[in-house]
Design a protein around this motif. Structure first.
Motif, PDB file in Angstrom:
ATOM      1  N   THR A 183       0.846  -1.207   0.000  1.00 58.91           N
ATOM      2  CA  THR A 183       0.000   0.000   0.000  1.00 58.91           C
ATOM      3  C   THR A 183       0.872   1.244   0.000  1.00 58.91           C
ATOM      4  OG1 THR A 183      -1.681  -1.195   1.263  1.00 58.91           O
ATOM      5  CG2 THR A 183      -1.858   1.203   1.200  1.00 58.91           C
ATOM      6  N   VAL A 184       0.497   2.225  -0.829  1.00 55.76           N
ATOM      7  CA  VAL A 184       1.236   3.484  -0.946  1.00 55.76           C
ATOM      8  C   VAL A 184       0.678   4.475   0.060  1.00 55.76           C
ATOM      9  CG1 VAL A 184       1.919   5.364  -2.472  1.00 55.76           C
ATOM     10  CG2 VAL A 184       1.654   3.033  -3.369  1.00 55.76           C
ATOM     11  N   GLY A 185       1.581   5.116   0.820  1.00 54.56           N
ATOM     12  CA  GLY A 185       1.181   6.121   1.806  1.00 54.56           C
ATOM     13  C   GLY A 185       1.423   7.521   1.281  1.00 54.56           C
ATOM     14  N   LYS A 186       2.150   8.335   2.044  1.00 51.47           N
ATOM     15  CA  LYS A 186       2.397   9.723   1.705  1.00 51.47           C
ATOM     16  C   LYS A 186       3.385   9.826   0.545  1.00 51.47           C
ATOM     17  CE  LYS A 186       3.969  14.108   3.725  1.00 51.47           C
ATOM     18  NZ  LYS A 186       4.510  14.773   4.939  1.00 51.47           N
ATOM     19  N   VAL A 187       3.070  10.730  -0.406  1.00 48.30           N
ATOM     20  CA  VAL A 187       3.915  10.945  -1.579  1.00 48.30           C
ATOM     21  C   VAL A 187       4.267  12.424  -1.651  1.00 48.30           C
ATOM     22  CG1 VAL A 187       4.083  10.789  -4.088  1.00 48.30           C
ATOM     23  CG2 VAL A 187       2.829   9.039  -2.810  1.00 48.30           C
TER      24      VAL A 187
ATOM     25  N   SER B 144      10.062  14.162  -3.241  1.00 49.23           N
ATOM     26  CA  SER B 144      11.342  13.484  -2.994  1.00 49.23           C
ATOM     27  C   SER B 144      11.208  12.225  -2.152  1.00 49.23           C
ATOM     28  CB  SER B 144      12.324  14.441  -2.296  1.00 49.23           C
ATOM     29  OG  SER B 144      11.786  14.865  -1.050  1.00 49.23           O
ATOM     30  N   THR B 145      10.046  11.965  -1.538  1.00 47.14           N
ATOM     31  CA  THR B 145       9.879  10.779  -0.702  1.00 47.14           C
ATOM     32  C   THR B 145       8.550  10.099  -1.017  1.00 47.14           C
ATOM     33  OG1 THR B 145       8.801  12.003   1.078  1.00 47.14           O
ATOM     34  CG2 THR B 145      11.211  11.817   1.169  1.00 47.14           C
ATOM     35  N   ILE B 146       8.551   8.757  -0.798  1.00 44.90           N
ATOM     36  CA  ILE B 146       7.323   7.956  -0.931  1.00 44.90           C
ATOM     37  C   ILE B 146       7.325   6.956   0.223  1.00 44.90           C
ATOM     38  CG2 ILE B 146       6.059   6.259  -2.320  1.00 44.90           C
ATOM     39  CD1 ILE B 146       7.158   7.563  -4.788  1.00 44.90           C
ATOM     40  N   SER B 147       6.193   6.856   0.949  1.00 43.27           N
ATOM     41  CA  SER B 147       6.046   5.917   2.059  1.00 43.27           C
ATOM     42  C   SER B 147       5.173   4.745   1.622  1.00 43.27           C
ATOM     43  CB  SER B 147       5.414   6.606   3.277  1.00 43.27           C
ATOM     44  OG  SER B 147       6.244   7.667   3.732  1.00 43.27           O
ATOM     45  N   LEU B 148       5.548   3.515   2.066  1.00 44.58           N
ATOM     46  CA  LEU B 148       4.801   2.316   1.706  1.00 44.58           C
ATOM     47  C   LEU B 148       4.662   1.408   2.913  1.00 44.58           C
ATOM     48  CD1 LEU B 148       7.233   2.663  -0.783  1.00 44.58           C
ATOM     49  CD2 LEU B 148       5.356   1.464  -1.928  1.00 44.58           C
ATOM     50  N   THR B 149       3.578   0.626   2.975  1.00 39.07           N
ATOM     51  CA  THR B 149       3.356  -0.385   4.009  1.00 39.07           C
ATOM     52  C   THR B 149       2.882  -1.660   3.345  1.00 39.07           C
ATOM     53  OG1 THR B 149       1.069   0.332   4.353  1.00 39.07           O
ATOM     54  CG2 THR B 149       2.768   1.338   5.753  1.00 39.07           C
ATOM     55  N   TRP B 150       3.026  -2.817   4.067  1.00 37.69           N
ATOM     56  CA  TRP B 150       2.588  -4.106   3.548  1.00 37.69           C
ATOM     57  C   TRP B 150       2.255  -5.027   4.716  1.00 37.69           C
ATOM     58  CZ3 TRP B 150       7.395  -1.964   3.141  1.00 37.69           C
ATOM     59  CH2 TRP B 150       8.420  -2.570   3.883  1.00 37.69           C
TER      60      TRP B 150
END
Length: 1321
Positions: free
Chosen positions: A519-523, A526-532
């Motif tokens: 799952t894609v979080g904050k974009v 320069s940064t991208i957050s992901l969880t699984w």
């Protein structure tokens, strides 16, 4: 005992025929068993006939040859006698020939013939048929290994045939030696056929001889007469040596058997050694003789042996019908014999050779071929998938050859998939592996693969899943962690399942499974957050970490630093703004890394979206004028803020600027906060207001640019002659309409005399603010002048503006220029000219005109009426023109001042008789229309060929425009035309005009019609009989259905059966409103209702067509086996076929086969009901049963039962208790009849029998090579009252070995053993 005598080196053949094929055995030589080596010793048998061939006998082969059977010990004896008749050793013979060396006239001739054979061998020499005896000049010496003839004083008379005859008690042989003498003479040694071996060897020696003048008839021809071909139509005869000296030609004579007279057959030139005789009678036995001849006469005759004229020889030719038949693919069923008979004609009997897939095919074993006088038979017994391929036959005899090729495809279950089975990933819950497709699909398309699994705790295979035919990989889920699994894969087609390919055992433990959804979080930019989520399966070991990779803009994957990845989340930093990224994550345990899980789609690194904006101060700056020079490249840049990146639309002076890749003069980009427009090589016309409009998903904004392009000024305008006299000329003009964007600095005036030699000179200049006039007093009376003006600014000079010639005179002037001549009434040698009078007469009345003409290809103008000055301005007829030539005309006016300037030249005209215009087109109508096209049709005018018709021109006119434009570049001949590139919603009028060399015919215009798509509901037209009765035909026929479809717009057409489109099974073509379905080689499964559907925006229509394919029935189904009764009977039941092939089932055929047999045997045919009782079955045996249904078209395919083992139920034996006295009757186990060795052929049955006694009854155990045998389908064991039997079914080479029977009771133990040999077929 039979005696067989053969010469040393010859072939000896022994054969014997036994009562039936069950008798097998071995061939022995002098008590030693012979073995087939494939070359010298060949052993074979067909049915009950056994054969032995010794291809090249040796003296040591002599003695007793016998065939001993394994059944009954029958001995069939033969006696082989090997003789040694005299034979010439070819190698030693060649050495002796070379040893002769140089031989000259007057020298010694030594002829030595080496030989071998049983002693004693006698030698007799002869010359031209007369015996030679030893003398002072000629000596003969014979030893045990050679015979030598020596002759001194060799001369021409000694030329001829020398022959040595060798003989002993076993036979004789002759060796002729031809010696001839010429300018270059030859000594030719030639051996003849020896029993058991044919040797052809020759040696040539050169003898120098002085040139001798020939004054007599030639000598008798030397050598032998040879026959190259003895067929009646190609009978060829010749000589083995060159012609005698002085021979000019040969005379050939023949004598038929039974006659005494010789007839001349033919003469031929002495330079020839062979030639063909005319047609000879077939079957006649003839003797030939040849005489050498010259102008002095004939020589003695050289006579041949008597030969028979053979039938005519012709190359083999294969029957055309079988060639055509075999163009079709041959498709036999597996297990059946494929037999083929190929008729041919040809003589002599040709040799047949076969190939398969381009390689030589041996006709032995299951492949056999026999060549008869008219037919070649070819059989492949029990065909299998391995027999599929391209087969070739070559028939060849001495007259020529013929070839035939055909394709054989055997219908069978597929071959096993190819291995090895390779594992990709194995975890605690699933395993992924792959394999390769089978080498053969069995002649039927694969329908899929079945994957089965079995763990170490289970003895049965379990179906795991089934995949499609294109898949050669699978993932089996639901495994138990810690268990070992074995997998096997089987290919499937319509015929059934293949044999499986098996994997190696694998432990269900490994890397963890795939993590949960990514799952894609904050974009941001320069940064991208992901969880699984954690994996559902940890692979049998705890997950220790996770690894992540990223991929930027579709490039290679890169590892994300471990510090950015935590337990079930990650924050990836240092990304590029506006780049797209893919991410994937995998779990890791002690066994390694698991499978990846990827993001569903690329993620763009960008901040939160906002509409594009432009600062107000920047807008004010951009709106100020920006000046550029013509020809420069200009760049308009517009900084902006906003996310995501907007699109830019540019407009100039209210008109959108079109940007495309094909136009290099302008380009537009939007990159990193800057929108740019580049214009290359700008012109003055590019000046104006430019507007940039930026748009993204959040909004839009605009900014304006004021662009000024400066250039040289335009030309001055409206030049006039204000005054002209003999003393002064005054001219005036007006300023240019365009000053080029900057002020005019001056005007330059130039003049020249109006003559061919006049040169321009500077007359003066006028500055801004002065009156725009120029006056000059420097003129010569009676001279004409031309003036020109140009304007200047800072960027350059304008183009010149010139006056007409101005005459400096106070009296009359020559008249002005007449109007352009108009040419009318053109014929093949004349035309009529007319023109308008000059606008100025020069102050004197025009008193006439001069006419000039110019022929195409010439430079000079020629006068037409040079002396006729009374001509007026209309109706002049030009005569004496050349037919077919092109002309131009011009006119000069004349007054008292002279001739004025010539008029402009007329258009070119071709001198020919006028061509009548073609008739107009009628019946023009619009037949179809879309949003951009219109289709027209019209009636063809009558008798167009009379008008030298070139074609039609179609024209269109848009409403509101007065202009008509042609739609086709060149005339068309068709009465139909489709007009394209129309604007939807606009109204157009159309017309069609005929055209020929005379011009255009009249046209009838249509009313204005709006361009829009015509609407018409689809209609399908199909033969009514197909809709009412349907289609009824037999299998393997071809179905063709034609449907005519109309509708607007053009309907979409589908052919459907059972809700599925028919693209794969059928060939469907649709063109010009006609759709055709073709289905070849129909099967009964193709029966059903077919629908043709036509659909457009106006509606849809569907037409059904029923198809009934008649064929043999489907296999019966659900074969069930009853219980075996006490009398050995078994009831078989089945259900009727699902598809009876269009004809009722008449009856059934029940077949059975032993589990180790390949072929089925019919139990009962023509069974009316769906059950049958089989009798006399043997308990303990295993069988397959097959049921075949039959209708009026024949038998269909059969359905086979599972393996059935016959087990007979018996009632328990009850014995009443008896009173007895206890006695000691025990005896130790012992064998009364031991086992005997056995030899069986492959696939045969071996039966071991022995007799054993003992009290109590011994327990019997069987062993093979020390390993205990358990009764199963392979082995049957029986013990009946002390007679013990072991039956080995379907023997193979691996079943050979030592078989042991062991008997044991409480008082003792005994055993016996025997050897089993398995012989290959």
């Amino acid at each position: 005992m039979s005696d067989i005598t053969v010469s040393k080196g010859g072939k000896a053949t022994f054969s014997c025929e036994l009562p039936d094929s069950s008798y097998t055995g071995s061939w022995n030589q002098n008590g030693k068993q012979l073995v087939d080596d494939g070359s010298r010793i060949i052993i074979s048998h067909t049915g009950s006939k056994h054969s032995l061939v010794i291809t090249k006998t040796e003296v040591t082969d002599a003695g007793e040859i016998s065939f001993v059977t394994t059944k009954g010990g029958v001995n069939v004896p033969f006696k082989l006698i090997v003789t040694e008749p005299p034979a010439i050793d070819p190698v030693e013979f060649e050495k002796c020939a070379k040893a002769l060396g140089e031989l000259k006239t007057g020298g010694d001739l030594v002829l030595k013939v080496p030989f071998n054979g049983a002693a004693p061998i006698s030698a007799q020499w002869s010359f031209n048929g007369n015996a030679i005896k030893s003398s002072s000049r000629c000596k003969i010496v014979t030893t045990a290994t050679s015979s030598t003839l020596s002759m001194s004083g060799f001369s021409a008379e000694d030329c001829g045939t020398y022959e040595v005859k060798l003989s002993n008690k076993f036979g004789e042989t002759q060796a002729p030696i031809e010696v001839s003498l010429s300018d270059v003479s030859e000594v030719n040694f030639e051996t003849i056929e020896v029993p058991g071996e044919t040797i052809k060897k020759s040696q040539t020696m050169t003898i120098n001889e002085e040139q001798v003048e020939i004054v007599e008839a030639p000598a008798k021809p030397g050598g032998n007469i040879k026959f190259d071909n003895m067929s009646a139509n190609k009978f060829t005869i010749g000589l083995t040596v060159a012609a005698p000296p002085g021979t000019t030609h040969y005379v050939v004579e023949k004598c038929e058997s039974g006659k005494s007279n010789w007839d001349e057959a033919r003469q031929f030139d002495a330079s020839l050694k062979a030639f063909q005789l005319p047609e000879l009678p077939v079957g006649k036995r003839c003797t030939f003789r040849i005489r050498a001849a010259n102008k002095f006469g004939l020589s003695d005759a050289l006579e041949s042996r008597a030969v028979s004229v053979q039938p005519p020889s012709n190359p083999p030719e294969i029957d055309a019908a079988i060639v055509e038949q075999l163009k079709q693919e041959q498709i036999p069923k597996a297990g059946k014999d494929y037999k083929l008979k190929i008729p041919y004609v040809g003589h002599p009997l040709p040799l047949a050779s076969w190939t398969k897939d381009g390689k030589k095919l041996a006709t032995k074993g299951k492949v056999s071929s026999e060549t008869g006088e008219k037919v070649v038979s070819f059989t492949v017994a029990g065909v299998g998938a391995e027999d599929s391929g391209e087969y070739g036959l070559t028939l060849k005899n001495k007259a020529g050859s013929a070839q035939l090729n055909f394709k054989l495809t055997v219908i069978d279950v597929p071959s096993p998939p190819q291995g090895p089975v390779e594992f990709d990933i194995v975890t605690g819950s699933d395993a992924s592996f792959s394999w390769k497709a089978p080498k053969s699909d069995g002649g039927r398309p694969l329908t899929g693969y079945v994957i089965e699994k079995k763990d170490t705790k289970s003895s049965a295979w379990e179906k795991a899943l089934q995949v499609g035919p294109e898949d050669t990989a699978a993932t089996v889920e639901g495994l138990t962690t810690g268990l070992k699994y074995t997998f096997r894969v089987k290919a499937i087609n319509q015929e059934g399942e293949s044999k499986p390919i098996m994997s190696a055992p694998v432990l269900a433990s490994g890397p963890p499974g795939q993590p949960g959804k990514l799952t894609v979080g904050k974009v941001t930019a320069s940064t991208i957050s992901l969880t699984w989520d954690k994996p559902a399966n940890d692979g049998g070991c705890p997950v220790t970490s996770h690894v992540m990779e990223k991929r930027e803009d579709g490039r290679n994957w890169e590892r994300v630093p471990h510090k950015s990845v935590s337990d079930l989340s990650a924050e990836v930093k240092d990304l590029r703004e506006d780049s797209s990224y893919d991410f994937r994550v995998a779990a890791v345990n002690s066994s390694g890394q698991g499978r990846w899980v990827e993001t569903a789609k690329p993620i763009i690194a960008m901040d939160a979206p906002e509409p594009p904006t432009i600062e107000d101060s920047l807008k004010a700056t951009l709106a100020e004028p920006q000046s550029y020079k013509a020809g420069d490249d200009i760049t308009l840049k517009l900084p902006y803020l906003g996310k995501p990146k907007p699109t830019a639309e540019w407009a100039a002076n209210g008109k959108t600027i079109e940007i495309n890749d094909d136009d290099s003069s302008k380009s537009s980009t939007v990159e990193r906060g800057l929108a740019t427009l580049v214009l290359r090589g700008v012109q003055r016309s590019d000046s104006g207001a430019y507007v940039a409009k930026l748009t993204n998903s959040e909004g839009e904004c605009e900014a304006s640019f004021n662009v000024i392009v400066k250039d040289a000024p335009g030309s001055p305008t409206n030049i006039k002659v204000l005054k002209a006299s003999s003393k002064q000329i005054v001219i005036g003009w007006k300023e240019p309409e365009d000053d080029g964007g900057t002020k005019i600095t001056q005007y330059l005036v130039e003049r020249k005399e109006d003559s061919p030699d006049g040169e321009w000179i500077r007359a003066g200049k006028i500055l801004p603010g002065e009156q725009l006039q120029y006056a000059t007093d420097h003129v010569d009376k009676g001279t004409s002048y031309v003036f020109r003006i140009s304007a200047f600014n800072q960027l350059g000079t304008s183009a010149y503006l010139e006056t007409e010639p101005v005459l400096a005179d106070d009296k009359y002037k020559p008249p002005g220029q007449p109007g352009v001549p108009v040419v009318t009434d053109v014929t093949k040698n004349s035309c009529v000219l007319s023109w308008s009078t000059p606008s100025e007469d020069g102050g004197s009345m025009i008193n006439g005109y001069l006419i000039e003409m110019k022929k195409q290809g010439r430079r000079a103008w020629n006068p037409v009426n040079e002396y006729d000055l009374t001509l007026k301005n209309s109706g002049y007829t030009v005569q004496k023109l050349q037919e077919g030539s092109e002309y131009q005309f011009r006119v000069l006016a004349h007054n008292e001042a002279g001739n004025g300037p010539p008029s402009q030249a007329s258009g070119r005209i071709t001198v020919k008789d006028p061509i009548p215009l073609p008739p107009p087109v009628t019946g023009v109508k619009v037949t179809d229309m879309t949003d951009s096209t219109a289709s027209l049709e019209w009636d063809t005018p009558p008798d167009l060929d009379k008008y030298a018709f070139n074609g039609y021109v179609v024209e269109k006119c848009r409403q509101g425009s007065p202009d008509w434009s042609a739609c086709n570049d060149s005339p068309i001949r068709s009465s139909k035309y489709k007009i394209s590139r129309l604007n939807a919603g606009d109204k157009y009028s159309f017309r069609v005009r005929t055209v020929n060399d005379g011009g255009f015919g009249d046209a009838n215009e249509l009313e204005f019609i709006e361009v829009k798509q015509m609407q018409e509901k689809p209609r399908v037209h199909i033969d009514k009989s197909l809709q009412q009765t349907g289609i009824d035909l037999h299998a393997n026929s071809t179905v063709r259905i034609v449907a005519t479809i109309t509708g607007k717009p053009t309907p979409i057409i589908r052919w459907v059966k059972d809700g599925v489109d028919l693209d794969r099974r059928c060939t469907i073509t649709t063109q010009d409103g006609v759709s055709q379905l073709i289905m070849r080689n129909v099967r009964k499964s193709d029966s059903g209702t077919y629908f043709v559907t036509a659909m457009n925006s106006s509606g849809s229509v569907e037409i059904p067509i029923k198809l009934q394919v008649r064929d043999t029935p489907d296999p019966p189904s659900n074969i069930t086996i009853g219980d075996l009764t006490e009398d050995g009977t078994l009831e078989i039941k089945w259900k009727p076929p699902k598809n009876d092939g269009g004809h009722p089932v008449k009856h059934y055929c029940l077949q059975m086969r032993d589990a180790y047999s390949r072929s089925f045997q019919t139990v009962q045919d023509k069974i009316k009901q769906t059950s049958y009782v089989v009798k006399n079955l043997r308990p303990g045996q295993t069988y397959y049963f097959r049921v075949i249904a039959e209708n009026d078209l024949g038998r269909g395919e059969g359905d086979q039962s599972n393996l059935v083992t016959i087990i007979q139920k018996r009632e328990p034996l009850k014995i009443d208790k008896m009173n007895y006295k206890k006695m000691n009757m025990q005896k130790p186990a012992q064998f009364q009849l031991p086992l005997k060795p056995m030899t069986v052929t492959e696939h045969g049955t071996a039966r071991f029998t022995c007799a054993v006694g003992g009290v109590p009854e011994p327990e019997i155990t069987w062993y093979k090579d020390g390993l205990r045998i358990k009764p199963n389908n392979k082995y049957s064991v029986k013990n009946s009252y002390g007679v013990c039997t072991l039956i080995v079914h379907g023997c193979r080479p691996r079943d050979a070995g030592i078989y042991q029977c062991s008997a044991q009771n409480p008082t003792g133990k005994a055993s016996c053993e025997a050897n089993l040999s398995v012989k290959s077929v």
